[in-house]
Design a protein around this motif. Structure first.
Motif, PDB file in Angstrom:
ATOM      1  N   ARG A 103       0.821  -1.219   0.000  1.00  0.00           N
ATOM      2  CA  ARG A 103       0.000   0.000   0.000  1.00  0.00           C
ATOM      3  C   ARG A 103       0.857   1.272   0.000  1.00  0.00           C
ATOM      4  O   ARG A 103       0.330   2.371   0.175  1.00  0.00           O
ATOM      5  CB  ARG A 103      -0.939  -0.012   1.206  1.00  0.00           C
ATOM      6  CG  ARG A 103      -2.028  -1.084   1.116  1.00  0.00           C
ATOM      7  CD  ARG A 103      -2.795  -1.175   2.433  1.00  0.00           C
ATOM      8  NE  ARG A 103      -3.909  -2.110   2.350  1.00  0.00           N
ATOM      9  CZ  ARG A 103      -3.803  -3.434   2.460  1.00  0.00           C
ATOM     10  NH1 ARG A 103      -2.600  -3.982   2.659  1.00  0.00           N
ATOM     11  NH2 ARG A 103      -4.860  -4.204   2.366  1.00  0.00           N
ATOM     12  N   LYS A 104       2.160   1.099  -0.151  1.00  0.00           N
ATOM     13  CA  LYS A 104       3.092   2.235  -0.288  1.00  0.00           C
ATOM     14  C   LYS A 104       3.155   3.114   0.966  1.00  0.00           C
ATOM     15  O   LYS A 104       3.310   4.333   0.870  1.00  0.00           O
ATOM     16  CB  LYS A 104       2.713   3.106  -1.502  1.00  0.00           C
ATOM     17  CG  LYS A 104       2.529   2.342  -2.801  1.00  0.00           C
ATOM     18  CD  LYS A 104       3.810   1.692  -3.274  1.00  0.00           C
ATOM     19  CE  LYS A 104       3.615   1.030  -4.636  1.00  0.00           C
ATOM     20  NZ  LYS A 104       4.845   0.326  -5.102  1.00  0.00           N
ATOM     21  N   PHE A 105       3.032   2.496   2.149  1.00  0.00           N
ATOM     22  CA  PHE A 105       3.191   3.265   3.374  1.00  0.00           C
ATOM     23  C   PHE A 105       4.650   3.703   3.513  1.00  0.00           C
ATOM     24  O   PHE A 105       5.565   2.971   3.088  1.00  0.00           O
ATOM     25  CB  PHE A 105       2.804   2.422   4.591  1.00  0.00           C
ATOM     26  CG  PHE A 105       1.328   2.418   4.893  1.00  0.00           C
ATOM     27  CD1 PHE A 105       0.832   3.053   6.027  1.00  0.00           C
ATOM     28  CD2 PHE A 105       0.425   1.773   4.045  1.00  0.00           C
ATOM     29  CE1 PHE A 105      -0.519   3.044   6.316  1.00  0.00           C
ATOM     30  CE2 PHE A 105      -0.925   1.764   4.328  1.00  0.00           C
ATOM     31  CZ  PHE A 105      -1.400   2.411   5.464  1.00  0.00           C
ATOM     32  N   PRO A 106       4.929   4.835   4.123  1.00  0.00           N
ATOM     33  CA  PRO A 106       6.304   5.271   4.360  1.00  0.00           C
ATOM     34  C   PRO A 106       7.046   4.267   5.248  1.00  0.00           C
ATOM     35  O   PRO A 106       6.439   3.660   6.151  1.00  0.00           O
ATOM     36  CB  PRO A 106       6.147   6.620   5.077  1.00  0.00           C
ATOM     37  CG  PRO A 106       4.778   7.086   4.711  1.00  0.00           C
ATOM     38  CD  PRO A 106       3.939   5.862   4.547  1.00  0.00           C
ATOM     39  N   LYS A 107       8.342   4.088   5.005  1.00  0.00           N
ATOM     40  CA  LYS A 107       9.125   3.104   5.747  1.00  0.00           C
ATOM     41  C   LYS A 107       9.069   3.332   7.245  1.00  0.00           C
ATOM     42  O   LYS A 107       8.988   2.389   8.040  1.00  0.00           O
ATOM     43  CB  LYS A 107      10.576   3.124   5.260  1.00  0.00           C
ATOM     44  CG  LYS A 107      10.783   2.493   3.896  1.00  0.00           C
ATOM     45  CD  LYS A 107      12.265   2.440   3.540  1.00  0.00           C
ATOM     46  CE  LYS A 107      12.476   1.771   2.180  1.00  0.00           C
ATOM     47  NZ  LYS A 107      13.913   1.692   1.816  1.00  0.00           N
TER      48      LYS A 107
END
Length: 375
Positions: A103-107
């Motif tokens: 879901r492309k969450f920030p690292k």
């Protein structure tokens, strides 16, 4: 968190209807357990909420939003299955983070969520291990962690402890309870194990053949079942059901069993039972309400002679299986499922002997066999 509102829910496979017009409300933050035997429709109900099955009729709303036409990923639900479904080549950390990465969450957000879930589930020392290096209980906790990191509106558990041994099941029940007390997410938990239901639930939904038999707190279902099915399904061992006739005796009532034993009905039940006087009924009594008679004539108790067929010493109690009367041939109709009592382990009992049980009539149940409803 969110509430769930279900109205007129039906599900058919081909020409066979599996769920028959269910109405159900799950409160915000509640831990609701759906309990029932195999094939009763409980897992189908869970999959309909999740969007893994298409409903045939009715309406499901999550957090006030109708989700009938929404894809599973759009419903805000996270599901934990009895099969862990972990990626064997990934570490615990990566298994828990995988959905967030997709879901492309920030690292940094992923790291924070995974570490917080690992702390709650006591997985922090295991984050770099692969699933093959984990026990069954640890793998199930990883599966739960994968759901927690999503911060869903609703948790859906589909018999998550079925693959664990007895000791791990007890441990995981405690872990699941602790997790819910911490995160307070609305939870629907499906099981066929009534011990899980009684220990975990705020409320229990008892299902049978695609219908809801009763909904209520665990103790309410145990002490005040509404149907024969609920009375027999809740409790281990299950409730005894003994054919009887309700007879008017002067100003009182008595339960007359087929072997000639007469048991006086407590006075506070007269008005409720009076319309059934003279009818053939079922007398229901739980095994724990049949101690061995000590001769102290306690109010609301009656005595009943029984013939012991099998004894099962359990340490903290002895379970005895018995027939009513001295000749087993008189009881061919119950040979496959004799009656049962839980007694003090210090009381000496032997197979093949007769004993007087004390029947706690304050905890009796009377069932109308024509409707299977508890009176």
């Amino acid at each position: 968190m969110a509430d769930i509102r279900i109205r007129g829910l039906r599900k058919s496979f081909g020409g066979m209807e599996i769920v028959h017009g269910i109405d159900l409300d799950v409160r915000n933050g509640e831990f609701l357990v759906v309990l029932g035997p195999s094939g009763c429709g409980k897992s189908t109900l869970l999959r309909l909420i999740a969007g893994l099955e298409e409903i045939s009729d009715g309406e499901i709303a999550i957090g006030g939003r109708i989700v009938n036409r929404l894809e599973p990923r759009e419903r805000g639900c996270a599901m934990v299955f009895q099969n862990y479904a972990l990626y064997p080549h990934m570490s615990v950390y990566d298994n828990m983070a995988f959905g967030l990465k997709l879901r492309k969450f920030p690292k940094e957000d992923i790291r924070r969520r995974v570490e917080e879930a690992a702390r709650i589930l006591h997985l922090t020392p295991l984050l770099q291990r692969k699933p093959r290096a984990l026990s069954g209980g640890q793998r199930q906790r990883v599966a739960m962690g994968r759901a927690i990191v999503r911060n869903p509106k609703v948790f859906l558990f589909d018999e998550p402890l079925s693959n664990l041994d007895a000791k791990l099941r007890v441990q995981m029940r405690t872990e699941i309870k602790k997790v819910h007390n911490t995160v307070k997410t609305t939870t629907v938990y499906v099981t066929h194990d009534q011990v899980e239901a009684m220990t975990l639930a705020d409320r229990v939904v008892v299902m049978n053949q695609g219908l809801i038999e009763q909904v209520g707190p665990p103790q309410e279902l145990y002490h005040h079942p509404e149907t024969r099915f609920v009375a027999g399904f809740i409790g281990s061992p299950g409730m005894n059901f003994i054919p009887c006739k309700l007879v008017k005796m002067g100003d009182g009532l008595s339960v007359n069993l087929e072997n000639g034993v007469s048991l006086a009905v407590p006075a506070e039940r007269f008005s409720r039972y009076a319309p059934y006087a003279g009818k053939d009924m079922l007398f229901g009594i739980r095994p724990e309400h049949l101690p061995v008679d000590t001769g102290d004539n306690r109010p609301g108790f009656a005595t009943m002679p029984v013939d012991i067929d099998i004894t099962e010493p359990m340490g903290m109690e002895t379970v005895i299986y018995f027939f009513l009367g001295s000749d087993k041939s008189e009881h061919k109709d119950v040979m496959e499922a004799p009656f049962c009592a839980r007694i003090d382990p210090l009381v000496p009992v032997r197979q093949g002997t007769r004993v007087q049980l004390s029947v706690d009539m304050n905890n009796m149940h009377l069932i109308d066999p024509s409707t299977d409803k508890v009176v």
